[in-house]
Each structure stands twice: as C-alpha cells, then as structure tokens.
Design a protein around this motif. Structure first.
Motif, PDB file in Angstrom:
ATOM      1  N   ARG B  34       1.024  -1.172   0.086  1.00  0.00           N
ATOM      2  CA  ARG B  34       0.073   0.024  -0.154  1.00  0.00           C
ATOM      3  C   ARG B  34       0.680   1.458   0.030  1.00  0.00           C
ATOM      4  O   ARG B  34       0.544   2.146  -0.771  1.00  0.00           O
ATOM      5  CB  ARG B  34      -1.026   0.098   1.276  1.00  0.00           C
ATOM      6  N   LYS B  38       0.824   4.137  -2.929  1.00  0.00           N
ATOM      7  CA  LYS B  38       0.456   5.438  -2.883  1.00  0.00           C
ATOM      8  C   LYS B  38       1.665   6.480  -3.312  1.00  0.00           C
ATOM      9  O   LYS B  38       1.525   7.500  -3.795  1.00  0.00           O
ATOM     10  CB  LYS B  38       0.062   5.616  -1.498  1.00  0.00           C
ATOM     11  N   GLU B 121     -21.931  13.789   2.806  1.00  0.00           N
ATOM     12  CA  GLU B 121     -20.624  12.616   3.143  1.00  0.00           C
ATOM     13  C   GLU B 121     -20.517  11.818   1.759  1.00  0.00           C
ATOM     14  O   GLU B 121     -19.472  11.606   1.470  1.00  0.00           O
ATOM     15  CB  GLU B 121     -21.035  11.726   4.350  1.00  0.00           C
ATOM     16  N   PHE B 124     -18.116  12.880  -0.864  1.00  0.00           N
ATOM     17  CA  PHE B 124     -16.558  12.227  -0.558  1.00  0.00           C
ATOM     18  C   PHE B 124     -16.192  11.154  -0.814  1.00  0.00           C
ATOM     19  O   PHE B 124     -15.201  10.674  -0.898  1.00  0.00           O
ATOM     20  CB  PHE B 124     -16.114  12.665   0.752  1.00  0.00           C
ATOM     21  N   ARG B 130     -12.716  10.007  -4.932  1.00  0.00           N
ATOM     22  CA  ARG B 130     -11.388   9.329  -4.577  1.00  0.00           C
ATOM     23  C   ARG B 130     -10.254   9.356  -5.609  1.00  0.00           C
ATOM     24  O   ARG B 130      -8.854   9.358  -5.112  1.00  0.00           O
ATOM     25  CB  ARG B 130     -11.673   7.801  -4.204  1.00  0.00           C
ATOM     26  N   ALA B 132      -9.802  11.958  -7.048  1.00  0.00           N
ATOM     27  CA  ALA B 132      -9.174  13.438  -6.832  1.00  0.00           C
ATOM     28  C   ALA B 132      -8.293  13.378  -5.530  1.00  0.00           C
ATOM     29  O   ALA B 132      -7.243  13.873  -5.656  1.00  0.00           O
ATOM     30  CB  ALA B 132     -10.364  14.163  -6.570  1.00  0.00           C
ATOM     31  N   LEU B 133      -8.776  12.759  -4.685  1.00  0.00           N
ATOM     32  CA  LEU B 133      -7.777  12.499  -3.376  1.00  0.00           C
ATOM     33  C   LEU B 133      -6.521  11.870  -3.936  1.00  0.00           C
ATOM     34  O   LEU B 133      -5.681  12.210  -3.547  1.00  0.00           O
ATOM     35  CB  LEU B 133      -8.502  11.735  -2.500  1.00  0.00           C
ATOM     36  N   ASP B 134      -6.576  10.864  -5.003  1.00  0.00           N
ATOM     37  CA  ASP B 134      -5.231  10.203  -5.241  1.00  0.00           C
ATOM     38  C   ASP B 134      -4.566  10.970  -6.085  1.00  0.00           C
ATOM     39  O   ASP B 134      -3.315  11.135  -5.783  1.00  0.00           O
ATOM     40  CB  ASP B 134      -5.664   8.810  -5.968  1.00  0.00           C
ATOM     41  N   ALA B 136      -4.471  14.319  -5.924  1.00  0.00           N
ATOM     42  CA  ALA B 136      -3.839  15.454  -5.026  1.00  0.00           C
ATOM     43  C   ALA B 136      -2.810  14.862  -4.187  1.00  0.00           C
ATOM     44  O   ALA B 136      -1.407  15.623  -4.271  1.00  0.00           O
ATOM     45  CB  ALA B 136      -4.897  15.762  -4.144  1.00  0.00           C
ATOM     46  N   ILE B 137      -2.835  13.736  -3.837  1.00  0.00           N
ATOM     47  CA  ILE B 137      -1.407  13.029  -3.303  1.00  0.00           C
ATOM     48  C   ILE B 137      -0.372  12.946  -4.201  1.00  0.00           C
ATOM     49  O   ILE B 137       1.037  13.239  -3.935  1.00  0.00           O
ATOM     50  CB  ILE B 137      -1.511  11.671  -2.574  1.00  0.00           C
ATOM     51  N   LEU B 183      -2.390  19.720   0.136  1.00  0.00           N
ATOM     52  CA  LEU B 183      -3.635  18.898  -0.239  1.00  0.00           C
ATOM     53  C   LEU B 183      -4.851  19.631   0.082  1.00  0.00           C
ATOM     54  O   LEU B 183      -5.620  19.684  -0.668  1.00  0.00           O
ATOM     55  CB  LEU B 183      -3.574  17.505   0.717  1.00  0.00           C
ATOM     56  N   ARG B 184      -4.866  20.478   1.109  1.00  0.00           N
ATOM     57  CA  ARG B 184      -6.066  21.246   1.488  1.00  0.00           C
ATOM     58  C   ARG B 184      -6.522  22.331   0.328  1.00  0.00           C
ATOM     59  O   ARG B 184      -7.524  22.594  -0.098  1.00  0.00           O
ATOM     60  CB  ARG B 184      -5.936  21.941   2.893  1.00  0.00           C
ATOM     61  N   LEU B 187      -7.686  20.170  -2.488  1.00  0.00           N
ATOM     62  CA  LEU B 187      -9.127  19.616  -2.614  1.00  0.00           C
ATOM     63  C   LEU B 187      -9.938  20.684  -2.334  1.00  0.00           C
ATOM     64  O   LEU B 187     -11.241  20.540  -2.881  1.00  0.00           O
ATOM     65  CB  LEU B 187      -8.962  18.716  -1.166  1.00  0.00           C
TER      66      LEU B 187
END
Lengths: 108, 200
Positions: B34, B38, B121, B124, B130, B132-134, B136-137, B183-184, B187
């Motif tokens: 994992r 990532k 919720e 999200f 998800r 978009a979260l990936d 962003a990282i 990240l903030r 997002l």
C-alpha cells in the motif's frame, strides 16, 4: 490585537485577493498541524481557538485542514490483504513457494 | 505501529527459519505494498518495490541489531526503494523537492477559503472524489508525500516517521504541515466547485 478581516466572511476567496495577510494568522499557521492532531500545548491551543472565534478565514482553514486529513485517514481504497497474485509472485521470488497455499491469517 | 504490533523471533529469523520469515512477509507485505502504491501510483512499480524490500531484508537480516522495531526497519527499506525508483523515473528533481525546508514561505500561505466541509458525506465517497484524492497526493513533491503517507495513511507516529526517514521531529512536522496545507488547497479547488450555487 486581531486585524479586521480584509474579506467579507460571507464571500468566497477569489483570484483578485488570494492571500490571507493577517499577521497573527500567518504566525499561527505553523501550529495548525499539531492543533488538528490535538497535540498542541494548552496556551497555544487557546490562542488559536480565540483567534478563530474572530477570523472566519482561519476557521475555514482549520476546518478544511481537519477534513482533508480525515478524508485520507478514512478512505480505504485498498482491500485488506494483498492481491493473491502479487502475494504468490512475492513468495515465489523469496523461495517461499511452499507457503503460497497457506492462509496468511494462519500465520499470525 | 501500535502496542499490538505482531511479535517475531529475531533469533529464528536470523537463523534462516523460513516459516518465521514467511509469517513476517505475510504480516507486512499488505502495508508495504500500500505504501509503495501510494508513492508510485502504479501496481507494477509497487510490486517491484515490495519484492526488492523483502529481498534486501532477507540479505541484511543477520546484520539487524534490533535498535529499531522490525516494522520500522521494513518501512525504511520500502521507503528508500520507493524513493529510488521515483528518482529513477524523474532524474531532474527540483531543489525544493529534495530540500523542502528551502521552499518559499509562500508555500505555506493558504489561498483557498471556501468551506467545503458541509458537502454531504456521500460526495466524498464517490469514485471520482477518491480519484481526486489520489491525484492530489500524487501532485505532492516526493519528500512531502512520503511523510504524509507514513503519518496520515499508514498511521505511524511522528517518532516512527522520523526514525524511518532519518529526519528530525521538527523536519517531519514541517513537511507534514506543508503536505497537509497543499492537499487542502488542492481539495478546496476540487470540492469547492461542487458546492451548490448560492442564490444571490
């Protein structure tokens, strides 16, 4: 002691005023990670909390920072365990092919 | 790692006990995979890192003195393997990525002041969110990304992260803050567009 907010708190930030310039806001920024983690000492915690009561921009920064962290901590896009084929190839590579058929949970 | 960290016999491992080593592999391979996934963003690279990590662990087990925990040691190997592979893919790394402490102070300054926390919720939890979260990282510089992954995704302590990366506690905290703020911002731009339009 607190500067008056430069922006109308009801307005979203836009490109014409992108930077939050309050001196105190900037000085507290360095502590925000510890603040959302609950590891900041009490006096600084109190200072940030008091400041947030009068500064909507900083309140938004803290709330969205906290939400950002919780989104990543709660997202579980990776299934428990390892994909079977990845595990099999790994064990073979390590000359552990005779353990391929064992249930990984039995090893604990 | 927490107080319920699995126990292994170091003596057995160093004596070449294959059953014990297979148990070590099965315990930590999901976590290390994992981490690598990532960091690197693709399964092939992550699998290469996973294999190389345990090959190196096997090669160096006899020299492991137990000054850190086995999990910290394995995470350190996996992190180094990930970073080496990333640098192999991207040889021209900007200085601010290698030494994030030299990055401009502007790096710290928030620019997004949209409160998107009030979104339902379920917004999200969509596949798009998800993704978009990936994304962003992946947009984080490598040196910030690894700290964020170890601390906020792998849930290691600041001390463990410091031990794995060979950084001071202060450096870990600084990089973590920068990663979180970046990240903030990212997002905020994404989720802010999904807020319902206000009626003026």
């Amino acid at each position: 002691m607190n500067d008056q907010p430069k922006n109308d708190p009801s307005q979203e930030s836009n490109d014409s005023n992108p930077v939050h310039e309050h001196g105190q806001c900037h000085s507290l920024l360095a502590y925000l990670s510890d603040f959302v983690d609950g590891t900041l000492d009490e006096s600084l915690c109190h200072e940030i909390t008091s400041h947030m009561a009068n500064c909507s921009n900083c309140r938004i920064v803290v709330d969205t920072l906290r939400k950002t962290v919780s989104l990543y901590q709660s997202t579980d896009d990776f299934p428990p365990g390892l994909p079977d084929q990845v595990r099999q190839r790994l064990l073979r590579k390590l000359d552990l092919a005779d353990y391929v058929d064992r249930n990984p949970a039995d090893n604990h | 790692m927490n107080n319920s960290e699995p126990q292994f016999s170091l003596t057995a491992l160093q004596n070449g006990d294959r059953a014990e080593f297979s148990r070590l592999v099965d315990t930590y391979s999901p976590l290390l995979y994992r981490l690598a996934l990532k960091m690197l963003g693709n399964q092939q690279d992550a699998e290469d890192v996973l294999q190389n990590t345990f090959i190196k662990a096997l090669q160096h087990l006899k020299g492991f003195e137990g000054r850190s925990s086995l999990s910290t040691w394995l995470y350190r190997i996996a992190t180094n393997e990930s970073l080496m592979l990333m640098r192999k893919h991207k040889p021209e790394t900007p200085l601010s990525d290698i030494l994030p402490e030299t990055a401009d102070e502007e790096d710290f300054t928030p620019r997004q002041f949209t409160d998107w926390c009030c979104l339902p919720e379920q917004d999200f939890l969509t596949a798009e969110s998800r993704s978009a979260l990936d994304a962003a990282i992946r947009s984080l510089p490598d040196t910030l990304r690894i700290v964020f992954i170890l601390r906020d995704i792998e849930n290691l302590s600041i001390q463990e992260t410091s031990d794995i990366l060979g950084l001071t506690i202060t450096a870990v905290k600084t990089r973590l803050l920068r990663a979180r703020l970046r990240l903030r911002e990212n997002l905020g731009a994404y989720f802010g567009e999904r807020l319902p339009e206000r009626n003026d």
